[in-house]
Each structure stands twice: as structure tokens, then as C-alpha cells.
Design a protein around this motif. Structure first.
Motif, mmCIF file in Angstrom:
data_model
loop_
_atom_site.group_PDB
_atom_site.id
_atom_site.type_symbol
_atom_site.label_atom_id
_atom_site.label_comp_id
_atom_site.label_asym_id
_atom_site.label_seq_id
_atom_site.Cartn_x
_atom_site.Cartn_y
_atom_site.Cartn_z
ATOM 1 N N GLN A 70 -2.307 3.484 4.498
ATOM 2 C CA GLN A 70 -0.868 3.671 4.669
ATOM 3 C C GLN A 70 -0.510 5.145 4.725
ATOM 4 O O GLN A 70 0.449 5.537 5.397
ATOM 5 C CB GLN A 70 -0.108 2.975 3.532
ATOM 6 C CG GLN A 70 -0.196 1.462 3.557
ATOM 7 C CD GLN A 70 0.435 0.874 4.808
ATOM 8 O OE1 GLN A 70 1.091 1.556 5.590
ATOM 9 N NE2 GLN A 70 0.209 -0.415 5.030
ATOM 10 N N ARG A 89 2.716 -3.976 -3.500
ATOM 11 C CA ARG A 89 1.461 -4.722 -3.446
ATOM 12 C C ARG A 89 1.523 -5.945 -2.534
ATOM 13 O O ARG A 89 0.479 -6.475 -2.151
ATOM 14 C CB ARG A 89 1.062 -5.176 -4.861
ATOM 15 C CG ARG A 89 0.775 -4.022 -5.809
ATOM 16 C CD ARG A 89 0.169 -4.515 -7.107
ATOM 17 N NE ARG A 89 -0.117 -3.421 -8.026
ATOM 18 C CZ ARG A 89 -1.196 -2.658 -7.956
ATOM 19 N NH1 ARG A 89 -2.078 -2.855 -7.006
ATOM 20 N NH2 ARG A 89 -1.376 -1.678 -8.825
ATOM 21 N N GLU A 106 -1.851 4.183 -0.598
ATOM 22 C CA GLU A 106 -3.243 3.869 -0.304
ATOM 23 C C GLU A 106 -3.639 4.567 1.003
ATOM 24 O O GLU A 106 -2.787 4.809 1.866
ATOM 25 C CB GLU A 106 -3.423 2.357 -0.201
ATOM 26 C CG GLU A 106 -3.250 1.670 -1.553
ATOM 27 C CD GLU A 106 -3.437 0.163 -1.491
ATOM 28 O OE1 GLU A 106 -3.449 -0.392 -0.364
ATOM 29 O OE2 GLU A 106 -3.557 -0.452 -2.563
ATOM 30 N N GLY A 124 0.802 -1.218 0.000
ATOM 31 C CA GLY A 124 0.000 0.000 0.000
ATOM 32 C C GLY A 124 0.830 1.260 0.000
ATOM 33 O O GLY A 124 0.297 2.354 -0.192
#
Length: 407
Positions: free
Chosen positions: A65, A39, A62, A16
Motif C-alpha cells: 500500500q 485490516r 504495509e 494495509g
């Protein structure tokens, strides 16, 4: 605008997070120069082989995170990236270098694939060693920089659909497999299958292959027979690669059981066969044929999405869209400003906001020179509003032929 980076020890990395810089040059590493989204734990382990410290672009992480990074490291370890304008210049220099590296592989592959496919048309043999010699460098090139290789694919002009389709499916299958965390040996299998899955078409009459509209029953049977004919030729060549063979055998099997030749359904279709069905359909829809014009690439993706859980496994379709981006490399797009650009690279964490080369002004007159732009930033049009993509447009819209403009 300026972007915040955080310096992070590799052992603190988590899926992330978006890695935008290493503690060394990108060159010689297997990672894309534009950065990438971590990932999996496998990505972390691979990074640990090359770097002890990496730099995280907070904006591209993301959401979970991004929040975690606020407490992950003390504020005195925050560094500020160079401004976006300079970042774009650096990206362009690197991307042009990557395209030059990829071009040699692309050119050689085009020549080798044409020789292989010509041989299949003229005689009933398949050269196993020739296939592997052709596809192995492509695995390396797509793995090194997918965007650079797809940029060359988008600009390549080839009048023969069979050649173009085979080469495109090879590269698409590699990229898709990489997104699904296939090992290198698995990527080679996908490359073989992508290149060869339509070899049985060599035995189908041209008037059937290129016929517009519905086929007669006998012609439809001839067309369907290409699957078994392809498997026969594959076996006769002495290949021992179940995953590649499954791509030849199953690229017309549909997830709901309505495909052919065996009407397999769901996970009874091998994974590589489900991958092949998606890759085959996407490239067919986004290619010009004698009886219809190509869809834009994003329209082909939308069509795949509409057919999820019927023709294609829904989860795999979503991964394929994530792999290529909502607007794949080579797509012509119109911005909210009225300007036309072409997608040159993806921003992995923000697939709706790729990197573009602006080709025209708002009145559609050609720019000179073209202008690179990264939609990830807060770029604004003349009206002061943030630029967004409003639609894709077919190639040759407004007289724009990317092949003529760039090659």
C-alpha cells in the motif's frame, strides 16, 4: 524528522493503509486515538460511517500500500505532518485523557469482579446479571483504547492471583477477539468466558492450587476437576452462551490433543476454547505465583510461539502476538543506549518499535521527569546510532517498580 501524510477519500481506502487522522475529532468515535491499521473491508465500512476523508501515514502502511499511495492521489494532495516532537506531546495529552476515561471502568470492574469471585468462594452460586454488568463496560473500554486499558492493568497491584487472573483474562480475550474481528456480541461472550473460565477453582483446596512443583496424582485430579466444576456452576446460573461455556470447558485442551478433560484436538476445539487456552497460558506465565516469579510478557509470548501447533493453534498464536505487540504494554525494556523504558502504547504497523516512557538514563539513574519517546522515528542515542530495544527486563530491575512510579 517529518512524516508524510496523504489525504484519501474513504472510498479509496484499502486494507494495509494506516489511518493517522480523521476529518473530525477522534472523540466520540470507536477508533483508537493513536491511529490504526486498516485490516479489512469491515474497517473501511465502519470508517465511512464517521468520516468522508481520512489521512494516511505513508510510513506506517504495509509495503504494497505504501507503493500504491505514490500513484493513488496527485502530489498536491500531500500534506506534511507536524514534527515528531510535537506529535509526541499531542499523543501524551490524548493518551493521558484516555487513561482517565479508562480508569473509571477499570476501578469499577475491579470492585465488581472481586464481589463476584468472593461470592463464588463463599457459596455455590453465580450471578448472571452481575457478570454482564461487570464485563459490558470493559468491552467498551478495551474497544475504545486497548493500550490505555492495558496500561492500567500493567500497573494494578493485586495480591490475589485468582482475582487478577480472571480480570486480566477478561480484557485479553476482548482485545484478542477484536483483533480477530469478532462482533460486539461475540466480544461480550469472550469477556464472560475470560472472567469465569477458572470459577471451578473455587472448589480446589488452596494447598493444591499453590503447591510448588509436581502435584501428586490425586491432587492433579482435583486440579483437573475445576473445568467440569466451572461448567456446572455456569450452567446452574442459567447462562445461555455457548462460546463463553466453551472457554470454561476447553481452556486446558491442547491443539495436539494432549490436553484435558476430553483430549480434543485441532478444530474439534471450539474457536473460543482455543482463544481461551492462549489467553489463560499467557497471563499465567506473566504473573507472579507463590512458587515462581513471573516471566516478562515478551518471554511469555515467545513461549507461546514455541508451543504453536502443539499446545496452541499456530495461526492464533501469531494473531495474538500481533494483537499485543512483541513488547506488550507495561513491559520494561532496555534500549541500545542503556536507558530503561516502559512500553505505554503500540505502533500497529511496527510492533518492534512501540511508544515508551524513558525511566532512566544510561547509567540506570532515575530520570526526572520521565521522557516519552516514539521508537517509530529515527531517535538516536548519545552515540548517534538509532535507538533499538535490546531486551526486556523484569519488573523491579534496577529498583524500578512501575506501580510506585506511576500510580
Amino acid at each position: 524528522m517529518r512524516i508524510e501524510e496523504r489525504q484519501v477519500d474513504v472510498d479509496q481506502l484499502q486494507p494495509g493503509m494506516y489511518v493517522c487522522r480523521l476529518d473530525r475529532s477522534w472523540e466520540g468515535t470507536p477508533f483508537p486515538l493513536q491511529g490504526f491499521l486498516v485490516r479489512s473491508e469491515d474497517d473501511v465500512r465502519e470508517l465511512a460511517r464517521w468520516s468522508g476523508v481520512v489521512f494516511i501515514d505513508v510510513e506506517l502502511c504495509e509495503p504494497a500500500q505504501r507503493r500504491r499511495l505514490l500513484t493513488l492521489v496527485p502530489h498536491d494532495r500531500i500534506v506534511t505532518r507536524i514534527d515528531r516532537e510535537h506529535d509526541e506531546q499531542v499523543f501524551q495529552q490524548r493518551f493521558e485523557r484516555e487513561v482517565r476515561v479508562a480508569r473509571e471502568t477499570f476501578t469499577t470492574f475491579t470492585q465488581q469482579a472481586s464481589v463476584l469471585l468472593d461470592a463464588l468462594r463463599s457459596r455455590d452460586t453465580l450471578d448472571q446479571h452481575g457478570v454482564d454488568a461487570a464485563v459490558t463496560p470493559v468491552v467498551a473500554a478495551v474497544t475504545r483504547n486497548q493500550d490505555a486499558y492495558f496500561w492500567l492493568m500493567a500497573l494494578k497491584r493485586h495480591s490475589d492471583y485468582a482475582y487478577r487472573h480472571a480480570m486480566n483474562c477478561c480484557a485479553l480475550a476482548i482485545a484478542f477477539g477484536r483483533a480477530l474481528s469478532y462482533p460486539e456480541s461475540g466480544l461480550l461472550s469472550l469477556a464472560r468466558g475470560g472472567l469465569l473460565m477458572d470459577i471451578g477453582m473455587a472448589s480446589v483446596p488452596a494447598n493444591v492450587v499453590d503447591r510448588p512443583g509436581m502435584l501428586h496424582a490425586s491432587q492433579a485430579m482435583e486440579m483437573r476437576d475445576h473445568v467440569e466444576e466451572g461448567c456446572r456452576r455456569f450452567d446452574a446460573a442459567g447462562f445461555s452462551d455457548p462460546e463463553a461455556r466453551a472457554m470454561l470447558a476447553c481452556h486446558h485442551e491442547f491443539f495436539d490433543g494432549s490436553g484435558y478433560p476430553r483430549r480434543l484436538a485441532g478444530t474439534a476445539i471450539p474457536l473460543s476454547g482455543r482463544i481461551a487456552a492462549i489467553v489463560d497460558a499467557f497471563d499465567a506465565m506473566s504473573s507472579d505465583r507463590p512458587y515462581r516469579a513471573a516471566m516478562t510478557r515478551d518471554a511469555a509470548l515467545r513461549e507461546l510461539y514455541r508451543s504453536r501447533d502443539r499446545q496452541f493453534q499456530g495461526e492464533l498464536v501469531e494473531e495474538f502476538v500481533r494483537c499485543l505487540g512483541v513488547y506488550p504494554v507495561g513491559t520494561l525494556v532496555e534500549l541500545s543506549s542503556g536507558e530503561i523504558g516502559i512500553v505505554v502504547a503500540q505502533n500497529n504497523a511496527h510492533r518492534l518499535r512501540p511508544r515508551l516512557m524513558l525511566l532512566t538514563w544510561a547509567d540506570k539513574s532515575l530520570r526526572d521527569p520521565f521522557m516519552p519517546i516514539n521508537l517509530l522515528g529515527n531517535e538516536v542515542g548519545t552515540d548517534g546510532e538509532r535507538l533499538t530495544i535490546i531486551r526486556s527486563v523484569p519488573h523491579n530491575s534496577y529498583g524500578l517498580d512501575p506501580t510506585e512510579l506511576f500510580l
